[in-house]
Design an enzyme around this catalytic site. Structure first.
Site, PDB file in Angstrom:
ATOM      1  N   GLY A 129       0.850  -1.196   0.000  1.00 37.20           N
ATOM      2  CA  GLY A 129       0.000   0.000   0.000  1.00 37.20           C
ATOM      3  C   GLY A 129       0.878   1.236   0.000  1.00 37.20           C
ATOM      4  O   GLY A 129       2.101   1.162   0.201  1.00 37.20           O
ATOM      5  N   LEU A 130       0.237   2.369  -0.210  1.00 37.90           N
ATOM      6  CA  LEU A 130       0.961   3.648  -0.255  1.00 37.90           C
ATOM      7  C   LEU A 130       1.648   3.949   1.074  1.00 37.90           C
ATOM      8  O   LEU A 130       1.275   3.379   2.122  1.00 37.90           O
ATOM      9  CB  LEU A 130      -0.037   4.781  -0.547  1.00 37.90           C
ATOM     10  CG  LEU A 130      -0.665   4.816  -1.941  1.00 37.90           C
ATOM     11  CD1 LEU A 130      -1.835   5.800  -1.959  1.00 37.90           C
ATOM     12  CD2 LEU A 130       0.375   5.187  -2.998  1.00 37.90           C
ATOM     13  N   SER A 131       2.599   4.863   1.036  1.00 38.93           N
ATOM     14  CA  SER A 131       3.218   5.334   2.272  1.00 38.93           C
ATOM     15  C   SER A 131       2.124   6.007   3.108  1.00 38.93           C
ATOM     16  O   SER A 131       1.355   6.823   2.590  1.00 38.93           O
ATOM     17  CB  SER A 131       4.317   6.349   1.925  1.00 38.93           C
ATOM     18  OG  SER A 131       4.850   6.897   3.094  1.00 38.93           O
ATOM     19  N   GLY A 132       2.019   5.607   4.365  1.00 39.18           N
ATOM     20  CA  GLY A 132       0.989   6.183   5.235  1.00 39.18           C
ATOM     21  C   GLY A 132      -0.345   5.475   5.158  1.00 39.18           C
ATOM     22  O   GLY A 132      -1.309   5.857   5.828  1.00 39.18           O
ATOM     23  N   SER A 133      -0.418   4.400   4.364  1.00 39.09           N
ATOM     24  CA  SER A 133      -1.709   3.700   4.246  1.00 39.09           C
ATOM     25  C   SER A 133      -2.054   2.934   5.522  1.00 39.09           C
ATOM     26  O   SER A 133      -3.227   2.713   5.823  1.00 39.09           O
ATOM     27  CB  SER A 133      -1.684   2.743   3.045  1.00 39.09           C
ATOM     28  OG  SER A 133      -0.630   1.805   3.170  1.00 39.09           O
ATOM     29  N   LYS A 176       0.329   0.163   6.679  1.00 40.27           N
ATOM     30  CA  LYS A 176       1.011  -1.143   6.635  1.00 40.27           C
ATOM     31  C   LYS A 176       1.710  -1.470   7.954  1.00 40.27           C
ATOM     32  O   LYS A 176       1.497  -2.533   8.537  1.00 40.27           O
ATOM     33  CB  LYS A 176       2.059  -1.183   5.490  1.00 40.27           C
ATOM     34  CG  LYS A 176       1.503  -0.878   4.110  1.00 40.27           C
ATOM     35  CD  LYS A 176       2.573  -0.921   3.038  1.00 40.27           C
ATOM     36  CE  LYS A 176       3.696   0.088   3.193  1.00 40.27           C
ATOM     37  NZ  LYS A 176       3.294   1.491   3.066  1.00 40.27           N
ATOM     38  N   SER A 177       2.566  -0.547   8.418  1.00 43.20           N
ATOM     39  CA  SER A 177       3.327  -0.807   9.652  1.00 43.20           C
ATOM     40  C   SER A 177       2.406  -0.903  10.856  1.00 43.20           C
ATOM     41  O   SER A 177       2.570  -1.793  11.705  1.00 43.20           O
ATOM     42  CB  SER A 177       4.317   0.333   9.935  1.00 43.20           C
ATOM     43  OG  SER A 177       5.106   0.562   8.831  1.00 43.20           O
ATOM     44  N   SER A 187       5.900  -1.938  -2.006  1.00 42.23           N
ATOM     45  CA  SER A 187       5.851  -2.903  -3.127  1.00 42.23           C
ATOM     46  C   SER A 187       4.862  -2.445  -4.211  1.00 42.23           C
ATOM     47  O   SER A 187       3.811  -3.059  -4.381  1.00 42.23           O
ATOM     48  CB  SER A 187       5.532  -4.315  -2.640  1.00 42.23           C
ATOM     49  OG  SER A 187       4.730  -4.361  -1.484  1.00 42.23           O
TER      50      SER A 187
HETATM   51  N1  LIG Z   1      10.747   8.083  -2.768  1.00 40.42           N
HETATM   52  C1  LIG Z   1      10.138   7.366  -1.823  1.00 40.42           C
HETATM   53  N2  LIG Z   1       9.011   6.684  -2.133  1.00 40.42           N
HETATM   54  C2  LIG Z   1       8.410   5.947  -1.178  1.00 40.42           C
HETATM   55  N3  LIG Z   1       8.836   5.854   0.120  1.00 40.42           N
HETATM   56  C3  LIG Z   1       9.946   6.525   0.455  1.00 40.42           C
HETATM   57  C4  LIG Z   1      10.650   7.313  -0.484  1.00 40.42           C
HETATM   58  N4  LIG Z   1      11.714   7.874   0.135  1.00 40.42           N
HETATM   59  C5  LIG Z   1      11.697   7.453   1.406  1.00 40.42           C
HETATM   60  N5  LIG Z   1      10.638   6.641   1.616  1.00 40.42           N
HETATM   61  C6  LIG Z   1      10.408   5.918   2.887  1.00 40.42           C
HETATM   62  O1  LIG Z   1      10.700   4.557   2.609  1.00 40.42           O
HETATM   63  C7  LIG Z   1       9.638   3.705   2.975  1.00 40.42           C
HETATM   64  C8  LIG Z   1       9.264   2.754   1.844  1.00 40.42           C
HETATM   65  O2  LIG Z   1      10.224   1.771   1.677  1.00 40.42           O
HETATM   66  P1  LIG Z   1       9.847   0.389   1.005  1.00 40.42           P
HETATM   67  O3  LIG Z   1      11.053  -0.466   1.108  1.00 40.42           O
HETATM   68  O4  LIG Z   1       8.600  -0.125   1.613  1.00 40.42           O
HETATM   69  O5  LIG Z   1       9.553   0.804  -0.515  1.00 40.42           O
HETATM   70  S1  LIG Z   1       9.450  -0.151  -1.789  1.00 40.42           S
HETATM   71  O6  LIG Z   1       8.610  -1.304  -1.434  1.00 40.42           O
HETATM   72  O7  LIG Z   1      10.804  -0.566  -2.160  1.00 40.42           O
HETATM   73  O8  LIG Z   1       8.827   0.681  -2.840  1.00 40.42           O
HETATM   74  C9  LIG Z   1       8.448   4.603   3.243  1.00 40.42           C
HETATM   75  O9  LIG Z   1       7.862   4.044   4.404  1.00 40.42           O
HETATM   76  P2  LIG Z   1       6.286   3.836   4.603  1.00 40.42           P
HETATM   77  O10 LIG Z   1       5.761   5.223   4.801  1.00 40.42           O
HETATM   78  O11 LIG Z   1       6.203   3.001   5.839  1.00 40.42           O
HETATM   79  O12 LIG Z   1       5.686   3.157   3.413  1.00 40.42           O
HETATM   80  C10 LIG Z   1       9.018   5.988   3.451  1.00 40.42           C
HETATM   81  O13 LIG Z   1       9.153   6.258   4.837  1.00 40.42           O
HETATM   82  N1  LIG Z   2      -7.631   2.129  10.332  1.00 45.23           N
HETATM   83  C1  LIG Z   2      -6.340   2.429  10.355  1.00 45.23           C
HETATM   84  N2  LIG Z   2      -5.415   1.477  10.055  1.00 45.23           N
HETATM   85  C2  LIG Z   2      -4.094   1.767  10.043  1.00 45.23           C
HETATM   86  N3  LIG Z   2      -3.585   2.984  10.336  1.00 45.23           N
HETATM   87  C3  LIG Z   2      -4.463   3.968  10.645  1.00 45.23           C
HETATM   88  C4  LIG Z   2      -5.868   3.735  10.659  1.00 45.23           C
HETATM   89  N4  LIG Z   2      -6.483   4.885  10.989  1.00 45.23           N
HETATM   90  C5  LIG Z   2      -5.529   5.796  11.184  1.00 45.23           C
HETATM   91  N5  LIG Z   2      -4.288   5.266  10.989  1.00 45.23           N
HETATM   92  C6  LIG Z   2      -3.022   5.996  11.145  1.00 45.23           C
HETATM   93  O1  LIG Z   2      -2.396   6.096   9.871  1.00 45.23           O
HETATM   94  C7  LIG Z   2      -0.990   6.083  10.012  1.00 45.23           C
HETATM   95  C8  LIG Z   2      -0.431   4.973   9.148  1.00 45.23           C
HETATM   96  O2  LIG Z   2       0.982   5.036   9.194  1.00 45.23           O
HETATM   97  P1  LIG Z   2       1.899   3.759   8.953  1.00 45.23           P
HETATM   98  O3  LIG Z   2       1.346   2.577   9.648  1.00 45.23           O
HETATM   99  O4  LIG Z   2       3.298   4.172   9.274  1.00 45.23           O
HETATM  100  O5  LIG Z   2       1.714   3.549   7.379  1.00 45.23           O
HETATM  101  P2  LIG Z   2       2.698   2.850   6.353  1.00 45.23           P
HETATM  102  O6  LIG Z   2       3.491   1.817   7.086  1.00 45.23           O
HETATM  103  O7  LIG Z   2       1.781   2.253   5.326  1.00 45.23           O
HETATM  104  O8  LIG Z   2       3.554   3.939   5.792  1.00 45.23           O
HETATM  105  C9  LIG Z   2      -0.682   5.882  11.490  1.00 45.23           C
HETATM  106  O9  LIG Z   2      -0.438   7.143  12.089  1.00 45.23           O
HETATM  107  C10 LIG Z   2      -2.000   5.288  12.019  1.00 45.23           C
HETATM  108  O10 LIG Z   2      -2.222   5.573  13.387  1.00 45.23           O
END
Ligand SMILES: Nc1ncnc2c1ncn2[C@@H]1O[C@H](COP(=O)(O)OS(=O)(=O)O)[C@@H](OP(=O)(O)O)[C@H]1O
Ligand SMILES: Nc1ncnc2c1ncn2[C@@H]1O[C@H](COP(=O)(O)OP(=O)(O)O)[C@@H](O)[C@H]1O
Length: 198
Positions: A32-36, A38-39, A106
């Site tokens: 999923g997108l960054s901030g979706s 996942k973690s 991914s």
């Molecule tokens: N350019 C760019 N695009 C996307 N994300 C970025 C980028 N630069 C840094 N970050 C940080 O790296 C985390 C994503 O790494 P991933 O290994 O999951 O990415 S990938 O699967 O190889 O596309 C991602 O974490 P998540 O927010 O948890 O998804 C970001 O914190």
């Molecule tokens: N239903 C939900 N499921 C997961 N995260 C949520 C939800 N509602 C709000 N959030 C918030 O969204 C953010 C997701 O961040 P994170 O888990 O780091 O995303 P990712 O790993 O995809 O980048 C967290 O601050 C989390 O508390």
């Protein structure tokens, strides 16, 4: 190069370990997108599995990229190699009898298909964490979307790098319609049924 290597047989098998631990080992792959979310969901799910006495481990993009994959960038090639290595690591964890939760953007279908080929289709559950770009950007947990919009970060997923919606995920969780608790519980129920050992 692997041409002059010969596969060694270990004295203990995955089955031995699964029997000892009392549960199957498998991989839950969150995409999923960054901030979706996942973690957040991988960690919440791990806690629940851990409370059920399961052997678990979380692999997370940010952490892996600070260690073993610190040499890789966010180009298509860098992401692809990142995900190939994680898939190989996950395969070892599965062999070690551990329920492995992997949280990586991914973004491309071809890389997600290769992950399945590496670990074997029956060992993986692909979870699509469905959250709109608008919501992810509003959350902007790490301030990265703001930087990407300002042009301070390039190749940022959803902004100037693609995210392909999974074609056939095993499980879809929408985090705008489900709370963290609801999403985790739904996933837990699905996994416990799919990998029930009884
Ligand atoms: N350019 C760019 N695009 C996307 N994300 C970025 C980028 N630069 C840094 N970050 C940080 O790296 C985390 C994503 O790494 P991933 O290994 O999951 O990415 S990938 O699967 O190889 O596309 C991602 O974490 P998540 O927010 O948890 O998804 C970001 O914190
Ligand atoms: N239903 C939900 N499921 C997961 N995260 C949520 C939800 N509602 C709000 N959030 C918030 O969204 C953010 C997701 O961040 P994170 O888990 O780091 O995303 P990712 O790993 O995809 O980048 C967290 O601050 C989390 O508390």
């Amino acid at each position: 190069m692997s041409e002059n290597t010969i596969k060694q047989i270990y004295s203990l098998s995955r089955e031995n370990r699964e029997n000892k631990y009392g549960h199957s080992s498998y991989l839950v792959w969150f995409t999923g997108l960054s901030g979706s979310g996942k973690s957040t969901l991988a960690n919440a799910l791990e806690k629940k599995l851990f409370q059920q006495e399961k052997h678990t481990y979380v692999l997370d993009g940010d952490n892996i990229r600070q260690g073993i994959n610190r040499d890789l960038d966010f180009s298509e090639k860098g992401r692809s190699e990142n995900l190939r290595r994680i898939a190989e690591i996950s395969k070892l964890f599965i062999d070690a009898g551990i329920i492995t939760l992997a949280a990586f953007i991914s973004p491309l279908e071809k890389d997600r298909e290769r992950i399945k080929e590496i670990v074997g289709n029956k060992n993986i559950v692909e979870v699509y964490v469905e959250t709109s770009l608008q919501t992810c950007e509003k959350r902007d947990v790490k301030g990265l979307y703001k930087k990407a919009r300002k042009g301070e970060i390039h190749n940022f997923t959803g902004i100037d790098s693609p995210y392909q919606t999974p074609k056939n995920p095993d499980f879809v969780i929408n985090t705008e319609e489900n709370t963290i608790e609801e999403a985790t519980q739904k996933l837990l129920t699905y996994l416990n049924k799919k990998f029930s050992t009884s």
